[in-house]
Write a protein that holds these residues in place. Sequence first.
Motif, PDB file in Angstrom:
ATOM      1  N   UNK A 125     -17.940   1.698   7.760  1.00 38.59           N
ATOM      2  CA  UNK A 125     -18.413   3.041   7.530  1.00 38.59           C
ATOM      3  C   UNK A 125     -17.533   4.053   7.519  1.00 38.59           C
ATOM      4  N   UNK A 126     -16.221   3.791   7.807  1.00 39.04           N
ATOM      5  CA  UNK A 126     -15.274   5.112   7.727  1.00 39.04           C
ATOM      6  C   UNK A 126     -14.037   4.625   6.738  1.00 39.04           C
ATOM      7  N   UNK A 127     -13.363   3.576   7.346  1.00 38.01           N
ATOM      8  CA  UNK A 127     -12.051   3.144   6.451  1.00 38.01           C
ATOM      9  C   UNK A 127     -12.411   2.717   5.057  1.00 38.01           C
ATOM     10  N   UNK A 128     -13.556   2.278   4.791  1.00 37.41           N
ATOM     11  CA  UNK A 128     -13.837   1.795   3.558  1.00 37.41           C
ATOM     12  C   UNK A 128     -14.249   2.956   2.635  1.00 37.41           C
ATOM     13  N   UNK A 129     -14.716   4.000   2.987  1.00 34.20           N
ATOM     14  CA  UNK A 129     -15.150   5.242   2.539  1.00 34.20           C
ATOM     15  C   UNK A 129     -14.021   6.100   2.123  1.00 34.20           C
ATOM     16  N   UNK A 147      -7.924   3.898  11.492  1.00 33.14           N
ATOM     17  CA  UNK A 147      -9.036   4.019  12.342  1.00 33.14           C
ATOM     18  C   UNK A 147      -9.521   2.922  13.005  1.00 33.14           C
ATOM     19  N   UNK A 148      -9.685   1.759  12.144  1.00 32.17           N
ATOM     20  CA  UNK A 148     -10.112   0.509  12.668  1.00 32.17           C
ATOM     21  C   UNK A 148      -9.041  -0.400  13.227  1.00 32.17           C
ATOM     22  N   UNK A 149      -7.827  -0.079  12.822  1.00 31.82           N
ATOM     23  CA  UNK A 149      -6.540  -0.779  13.362  1.00 31.82           C
ATOM     24  C   UNK A 149      -6.403  -0.400  14.850  1.00 31.82           C
ATOM     25  N   UNK A 150      -6.801   0.813  15.333  1.00 32.90           N
ATOM     26  CA  UNK A 150      -6.697   0.812  16.738  1.00 32.90           C
ATOM     27  C   UNK A 150      -7.524   0.012  17.690  1.00 32.90           C
ATOM     28  N   UNK A 163       0.749  -1.122   0.091  1.00 35.62           N
ATOM     29  CA  UNK A 163      -0.061   0.122   0.109  1.00 35.62           C
ATOM     30  C   UNK A 163       1.008   1.309   0.114  1.00 35.62           C
ATOM     31  N   UNK A 164       1.854   1.316   0.992  1.00 34.04           N
ATOM     32  CA  UNK A 164       2.798   2.575   0.825  1.00 34.04           C
ATOM     33  C   UNK A 164       3.570   2.717  -0.389  1.00 34.04           C
ATOM     34  N   UNK A 178      -1.873   5.130   5.772  1.00 34.52           N
ATOM     35  CA  UNK A 178      -2.398   5.474   7.141  1.00 34.52           C
ATOM     36  C   UNK A 178      -3.851   5.706   7.126  1.00 34.52           C
ATOM     37  N   UNK A 179      -4.190   6.750   6.442  1.00 36.66           N
ATOM     38  CA  UNK A 179      -5.670   7.176   6.740  1.00 36.66           C
ATOM     39  C   UNK A 179      -6.741   6.328   6.343  1.00 36.66           C
TER      40      UNK A 179
END
Length: 181
Positions: free
Chosen positions: A173-177, A114-117, A99-100, A109-110
Amino acid sequence: MENTKNMLQNKIFIRPDRVFNISMIISLFVAIFSFIIGTQMTGLFQPDLSSAQLTIFEVFIHNTTISLQLLVGVFSYGFISFILIISNFAIFGMQINTMISRVGFLSMANKIIWHSFLELPAIILAATFGFYLFVSQIILEKDFNWKNLGQQLRTVIILVMPLNFLAAVIETLVSNRIGDL
């Protein structure tokens, strides 16, 4: 009042003991080492980074299945948990590296932070329980205690399941968007 509060806390959660702490160190070490090795395995594995739109339920079931396999690993004295942690974190390292290289560090990272935390601590907690018998009976040479094992399992499940659910909600709801990779 304070005594009742402490009794309630002791019935729901038990304090991590020495075995659990050592198991946590093992889990973290194996996960970090496997992740680092995975980041160095460039070209061996090229993951499909297209965004599959999974439902909250599908992501939750996937994460919970991995967590349950890690928990059941306790009966193999951590062998199953060890293999699952190595493979999952090595693949995670390979995915991060890919990905990098494709979209850059900030975009990657963005997308996953969020869900990795929530997801990563759930996996580490489940793996920690998976090493519990290995640490207690092989390393520390303690007697087997079904009651303590059951209490530890209950505490880990009470922590892992909500983490898996919240991670699934955030991932869906967040990461996939956040932008397609």
